[in-house]
Scaffold this motif. Sequence first.
Motif, short mmCIF file in Angstrom:
data_model
loop_
_atom_site.label_atom_id
_atom_site.label_comp_id
_atom_site.label_asym_id
_atom_site.label_seq_id
_atom_site.Cartn_x
_atom_site.Cartn_y
_atom_site.Cartn_z
N THR A 243 0.84 -1.21 0.00
CA THR A 243 0.00 0.00 0.00
C THR A 243 0.88 1.26 0.00
OG1 THR A 243 -0.27 -0.39 2.37
CG2 THR A 243 -2.13 -0.95 0.94
N LEU B 249 0.56 4.23 -2.76
CA LEU B 249 0.41 5.65 -2.43
C LEU B 249 1.53 6.47 -3.07
CD1 LEU B 249 -0.63 5.41 1.34
CD2 LEU B 249 -2.08 5.99 -0.60
N ARG B 250 2.76 5.93 -3.05
CA ARG B 250 3.87 6.67 -3.67
C ARG B 250 3.65 6.82 -5.18
NH1 ARG B 250 6.49 4.41 0.76
NH2 ARG B 250 6.71 2.37 -0.23
N MET C 180 1.98 11.25 4.49
CA MET C 180 3.17 10.39 4.53
C MET C 180 4.40 11.16 5.01
SD MET C 180 2.42 8.44 0.98
CE MET C 180 3.73 7.26 0.84
N SER D 273 2.41 10.07 9.30
CA SER D 273 1.11 9.65 9.85
C SER D 273 0.45 8.62 8.93
CB SER D 273 0.20 10.86 10.01
OG SER D 273 0.83 11.80 10.85
N VAL E 230 -2.73 7.33 6.45
CA VAL E 230 -3.86 7.72 5.60
C VAL E 230 -5.12 7.06 6.18
CG1 VAL E 230 -4.79 7.51 3.25
CG2 VAL E 230 -2.35 7.97 3.59
N MET F 88 -7.89 3.65 2.48
CA MET F 88 -7.00 2.50 2.32
C MET F 88 -7.79 1.22 2.03
SD MET F 88 -4.18 3.96 2.47
CE MET F 88 -3.33 2.47 2.02
N GLY G 25 2.16 -3.76 4.31
CA GLY G 25 1.75 -2.40 4.72
C GLY G 25 0.26 -2.28 4.98
N PHE G 26 -0.46 -3.37 4.79
CA PHE G 26 -1.90 -3.39 5.04
C PHE G 26 -2.25 -4.77 5.57
CE2 PHE G 26 -6.35 -4.00 4.23
CZ PHE G 26 -6.91 -2.75 4.36
N ARG H 67 -2.99 -1.97 8.76
CA ARG H 67 -2.13 -1.27 9.71
C ARG H 67 -2.90 -0.90 10.96
NH1 ARG H 67 1.87 0.62 5.98
NH2 ARG H 67 3.58 1.76 6.90
N GLN I 194 -8.87 -1.72 9.77
CA GLN I 194 -8.46 -2.22 8.44
C GLN I 194 -8.47 -3.75 8.43
OE1 GLN I 194 -4.71 -0.53 7.08
NE2 GLN I 194 -5.45 1.57 7.29
N ARG J 265 14.15 8.36 1.35
CA ARG J 265 12.71 8.62 1.30
C ARG J 265 12.37 9.85 2.12
NH1 ARG J 265 9.37 3.08 2.33
NH2 ARG J 265 8.27 4.47 3.76
P1 AMP Z 1 5.24 2.04 3.91
O1 AMP Z 1 5.97 2.11 2.61
O2 AMP Z 1 4.43 0.78 4.09
O3 AMP Z 1 6.13 2.34 5.10
O4 AMP Z 1 4.15 3.22 3.87
C1 AMP Z 1 4.52 4.57 3.75
C2 AMP Z 1 3.43 5.47 4.27
O5 AMP Z 1 2.22 5.26 3.50
C3 AMP Z 1 3.00 5.22 5.71
O6 AMP Z 1 3.86 5.88 6.64
C4 AMP Z 1 1.59 5.80 5.71
O7 AMP Z 1 1.62 7.22 5.72
C5 AMP Z 1 1.07 5.39 4.34
N1 AMP Z 1 0.40 4.06 4.39
C6 AMP Z 1 0.81 2.90 3.76
N2 AMP Z 1 -0.03 1.90 4.03
C7 AMP Z 1 -0.99 2.40 4.84
C8 AMP Z 1 -2.14 1.84 5.48
N3 AMP Z 1 -2.46 0.54 5.36
N4 AMP Z 1 -2.90 2.67 6.25
C9 AMP Z 1 -2.60 3.97 6.38
N5 AMP Z 1 -1.53 4.56 5.83
C10 AMP Z 1 -0.72 3.79 5.06
#
Ligand code: AMP
Length: 221
Positions: A35, A39-40, A57, A61, A63, A68, A90-91, A93, A97, A162
């Motif tokens: 996830t 988002l990226r 991000m 914090s 999302v 999500m 990443g999901f 979280r 969810q 990052r």
């Molecule tokens: P990650 O690459 O998994 O560390 O995700 C980077 C950022 O994306 C996190 O710090 C959150 O801001 C956002 N993010 C990714 N996955 C989620 C999720 N399942 N719920 C909420 N925010 C998320």
Amino acid sequence: MIPGARLILLGRQGAGKGTQCVRLSRHFVVPHISTGDMLRAAVREGTELGVMAKRVMDAGSLVGDEIMVGLVRERLSQPDAVGRGYILDGFPRTVPQAMALDDITAQLPIDVVIDLDVPRELVLERLSSRRVCSDCGTNYVAVGVEKLPWICEVCGGDVIRRDDDTPEAIDHRLDLYEQQTEPLIEYYRRQRRLAVIDGVASPDEVFRRLTIAVDSAHRAS
Ligand code: AMP
């Protein structure tokens, strides 16, 4: 025929989930659904979601759950995920969810939820030297002698730190992990779907432990 798999990988940021998910995805021939990567990508494309997500991000914090869950519901309905499975990175979280995911996967339940366990002190160290290709997402470790600009060996993209790997944002994300994501470990333990894997070992050894955990979940089901 290589069996597919439906997996969730939990673990602190910097526990090695990204690296192991890529290997698991090749091994079980299933998509790696991250996830954070979704988002990226939205940030790069400058979509409405991307503009909002970038703010959240960069602050380290989370999302909102509703957004999500909508993203993941849509992705898991694609033919590759329905047909072979997936590795979710990443999901979920948060507990809401996870509850929504139970609903989404009611017909085709998750095989096993893996907690890739690496202590906070160690991930702090790893995250401060983590660098990533801004195009293909390959991870690198900075040792301080790199020639700049740093070019990705895989795709020729720029290797950068990052935006959310600053010391403040890292600390905040690890706090959030403890508050919001660690309760998930208890959630899945109660459902008897959790396997805890010690992530402090070489990447090859961690991969070996992960595949053993998945294979034994497959045998038990
Ligand atoms: P990650 O690459 O998994 O560390 O995700 C980077 C950022 O994306 C996190 O710090 C959150 O801001 C956002 N993010 C990714 N996955 C989620 C999720 N399942 N719920 C909420 N925010 C998320």
